[in-house]
Write a protein that holds these residues in place. Sequence first.
Motif, PDB file in Angstrom:
ATOM      1  N   HIS A 263      33.828 -41.323  76.798  1.00  2.00           N
ATOM      2  CA  HIS A 263      32.395 -40.979  76.800  1.00  2.00           C
ATOM      3  C   HIS A 263      32.156 -40.046  77.985  1.00  2.00           C
ATOM      4  N   LEU A 264      31.752 -38.830  77.687  1.00  4.11           N
ATOM      5  CA  LEU A 264      31.638 -37.820  78.737  1.00  4.11           C
ATOM      6  C   LEU A 264      30.189 -37.366  78.917  1.00  4.11           C
ATOM      7  N   ILE A 265      29.704 -37.443  80.147  1.00  8.29           N
ATOM      8  CA  ILE A 265      28.380 -36.891  80.455  1.00  8.29           C
ATOM      9  C   ILE A 265      28.594 -35.474  80.949  1.00  8.29           C
ATOM     10  N   GLU A 266      28.072 -34.531  80.182  1.00  6.21           N
ATOM     11  CA  GLU A 266      28.136 -33.132  80.602  1.00  6.21           C
ATOM     12  C   GLU A 266      26.840 -32.513  80.126  1.00  6.21           C
ATOM     13  N   GLY A 267      25.815 -32.694  80.926  1.00  9.76           N
ATOM     14  CA  GLY A 267      24.446 -32.403  80.497  1.00  9.76           C
ATOM     15  C   GLY A 267      24.204 -30.969  80.089  1.00  9.76           C
ATOM     16  N   GLU A 268      23.321 -30.819  79.114  1.00 14.09           N
ATOM     17  CA  GLU A 268      22.860 -29.495  78.732  1.00 14.09           C
ATOM     18  C   GLU A 268      22.115 -28.890  79.918  1.00 14.09           C
ATOM     19  N   PRO A 269      22.184 -27.574  80.080  1.00 21.10           N
ATOM     20  CA  PRO A 269      21.471 -26.940  81.200  1.00 21.10           C
ATOM     21  C   PRO A 269      20.003 -27.356  81.220  1.00 21.10           C
ATOM     22  N   GLY A 270      19.494 -27.601  82.422  1.00 17.62           N
ATOM     23  CA  GLY A 270      18.084 -27.950  82.539  1.00 17.62           C
ATOM     24  C   GLY A 270      17.795 -29.441  82.443  1.00 17.62           C
ATOM     25  N   THR A 271      18.817 -30.263  82.109  1.00 17.99           N
ATOM     26  CA  THR A 271      18.575 -31.711  82.051  1.00 17.99           C
ATOM     27  C   THR A 271      18.968 -32.339  83.386  1.00 17.99           C
ATOM     28  N   ALA A 272      18.541 -33.591  83.554  1.00 20.55           N
ATOM     29  CA  ALA A 272      18.842 -34.308  84.796  1.00 20.55           C
ATOM     30  C   ALA A 272      20.346 -34.474  84.991  1.00 20.55           C
ATOM     31  N   MET A 273      21.089 -34.466  83.891  1.00 20.10           N
ATOM     32  CA  MET A 273      22.528 -34.701  83.955  1.00 20.10           C
ATOM     33  C   MET A 273      23.323 -33.393  83.944  1.00 20.10           C
ATOM     34  N   ALA A 274      22.656 -32.266  84.097  1.00 16.43           N
ATOM     35  CA  ALA A 274      23.360 -30.981  84.068  1.00 16.43           C
ATOM     36  C   ALA A 274      24.325 -30.886  85.243  1.00 16.43           C
ATOM     37  N   PRO A 275      25.442 -30.190  85.061  1.00 19.71           N
ATOM     38  CA  PRO A 275      26.396 -30.034  86.154  1.00 19.71           C
ATOM     39  C   PRO A 275      25.764 -29.322  87.355  1.00 19.71           C
ATOM     40  N   TRP A 276      26.242 -29.644  88.555  1.00 22.54           N
ATOM     41  CA  TRP A 276      25.748 -28.918  89.713  1.00 22.54           C
ATOM     42  C   TRP A 276      26.202 -27.468  89.618  1.00 22.54           C
ATOM     43  N   GLU A 277      25.513 -26.599  90.355  1.00 27.06           N
ATOM     44  CA  GLU A 277      25.776 -25.171  90.222  1.00 27.06           C
ATOM     45  C   GLU A 277      27.248 -24.858  90.494  1.00 27.06           C
ATOM     46  N   GLY A 278      27.854 -24.158  89.583  1.00 25.82           N
ATOM     47  CA  GLY A 278      29.243 -23.765  89.766  1.00 25.82           C
ATOM     48  C   GLY A 278      30.243 -24.791  89.239  1.00 25.82           C
ATOM     49  N   ALA A 279      29.767 -25.971  88.827  1.00 25.13           N
ATOM     50  CA  ALA A 279      30.702 -26.991  88.331  1.00 25.13           C
ATOM     51  C   ALA A 279      31.210 -26.586  86.942  1.00 25.13           C
ATOM     52  N   PRO A 280      32.456 -26.893  86.655  1.00 31.90           N
ATOM     53  CA  PRO A 280      33.034 -26.449  85.380  1.00 31.90           C
ATOM     54  C   PRO A 280      32.583 -27.308  84.209  1.00 31.90           C
ATOM     55  N   LEU A 281      32.587 -26.739  83.012  1.00 30.05           N
ATOM     56  CA  LEU A 281      32.353 -27.507  81.786  1.00 30.05           C
ATOM     57  C   LEU A 281      33.718 -27.904  81.238  1.00 30.05           C
ATOM     58  N   LEU A 282      33.923 -29.190  81.074  1.00 27.42           N
ATOM     59  CA  LEU A 282      35.275 -29.681  80.811  1.00 27.42           C
ATOM     60  C   LEU A 282      35.448 -30.382  79.471  1.00 27.42           C
ATOM     61  N   ALA A 283      34.377 -30.490  78.685  1.00 26.86           N
ATOM     62  CA  ALA A 283      34.447 -31.326  77.478  1.00 26.86           C
ATOM     63  C   ALA A 283      35.619 -30.949  76.560  1.00 26.86           C
ATOM     64  N   ALA A 284      35.754 -29.660  76.258  1.00 26.92           N
ATOM     65  CA  ALA A 284      36.802 -29.265  75.313  1.00 26.92           C
ATOM     66  C   ALA A 284      38.191 -29.584  75.863  1.00 26.92           C
ATOM     67  N   ARG A 285      38.387 -29.293  77.154  1.00 25.55           N
ATOM     68  CA  ARG A 285      39.710 -29.556  77.759  1.00 25.55           C
ATOM     69  C   ARG A 285      39.992 -31.050  77.856  1.00 25.55           C
ATOM     70  N   MET A 286      38.962 -31.821  78.207  1.00 26.83           N
ATOM     71  CA  MET A 286      39.179 -33.271  78.331  1.00 26.83           C
ATOM     72  C   MET A 286      39.406 -33.901  76.958  1.00 26.83           C
TER      73      MET A 286
END
Length: 366
Positions: A263-286
């Motif tokens: 179960h991966l939290i990788e928030g959509e931009p603009g949500t409270a769970m969005a990655p911090w600036e510059g953080a990578p999006l990892l869902a596909a790789r994970m």
Amino acid sequence: MTSPLFDPIELGALKLKNRIVMAPLTRSRAVEGEVPNPLAPEYYGQRASVGLIISEATQISRQGQGYPNTPGIFTEAQVQGWKRVTDAVHARGGLIVAQLWHVGRVSIAAYQPDGRPAVAPSAIAAEGNAMKEDFTMVPFETPRALTLEEIQGVIADYVHAAEMAKKAGFDGVEVHGANGYLIDQFLKDGSNQRDDRYGGSVENRLRFMLEVVSAVVAVWGADRVGIRLSPSNGSNGTRDSDPAAVFVPAAAALKPFGLAYLHLIEGEPGTAMAPWEGAPLLAARMREAFGGPLMLNGGLTRETAEKAMSEGRADLVSVGVPVLANPDLVERWKTNAPLNAPDRATFYGGGAKGYTDYPFLETVGA
Ligand SMILES: Cc1cc2nc3c(=O)[nH]c(=O)nc-3n(C[C@H](O)[C@H](O)[C@H](O)COP(=O)(O)O)c2cc1C
């Protein structure tokens, strides 16, 4: 229009009727002894049309608590309270797993059974404020580092809680490894500066998570165990200097267990769970490294959920606030019906208002 969201899916031994999961949602309504609220069976039962319910985070021990009125899963009274919840969900044809939680440094001495500072990998305070039992806020305190012996004690608490969850009739458990709580604190170098076998190298920082998973799998079997991770939302100031270097290997290291899901939290931009600036999006790789079902979460709508699935970032999704406010979210998404607005003032604490009284479609305007 047909949508893969409404197709069944098997997560290990769990046979879901659709791919919309209720995300874990703390509601801070537990009663005396951190026993689930008497209304909890109705609240969860109302939401049984999702493919799977993940319970609000449940502390595995008193030491693991850091918020007011959160339910535990370590005493007989708590088990009895949860049994009423699991019975209600099963009676309505649903599935429910318990989210097992230890907050680590996101606690304060006032919650600790011995009145000492909260525990953590290292003596580094979380950022922001803790919530006291009376719902007022105080700055986080500096925690104390767990000894090697105490780490084994925490793992034993996970085993006990996993056994209690079985007794309470859950269909499985989710290890809460996300959002800056204890397991996440071990994973990320901003909160883990140990120089023993639980800190330093990525391999060492993965160790606590893998030992917890292994212990819980021994109780439940891997096909009824999931884990939740959040590489890049920075909750409670928990950050890693290179999330990809930790979390892609974490997914790969979890693969051999054959868990029910990641179960991966990788928030959509603009949500409270969005990655911090510059953080990578990892869902596909994970997802690729894990090799099993990946459940994605964070600010998803029907459209963005479908997009994530079609782009290979998810096999299914979990949804938090929209399910909180719409007990029949599955039906509403299916029919493109309008959604109830969430009432943030009643998210934490209180009674039926904002808990069991959100209207179903047929009662809107009735
Ligand atoms: C009221 C509230 C309580 C939450 N409690 C938990 C929790 O107990 N465990 C957890 O892992 N995440 C918790 N979260 C995070 C949600 O599970 C989810 O990641 C977040 O709401 C983003 O998803 P959403 O946009 O679909 O709501 C909570 C969020 C909210 C709003």
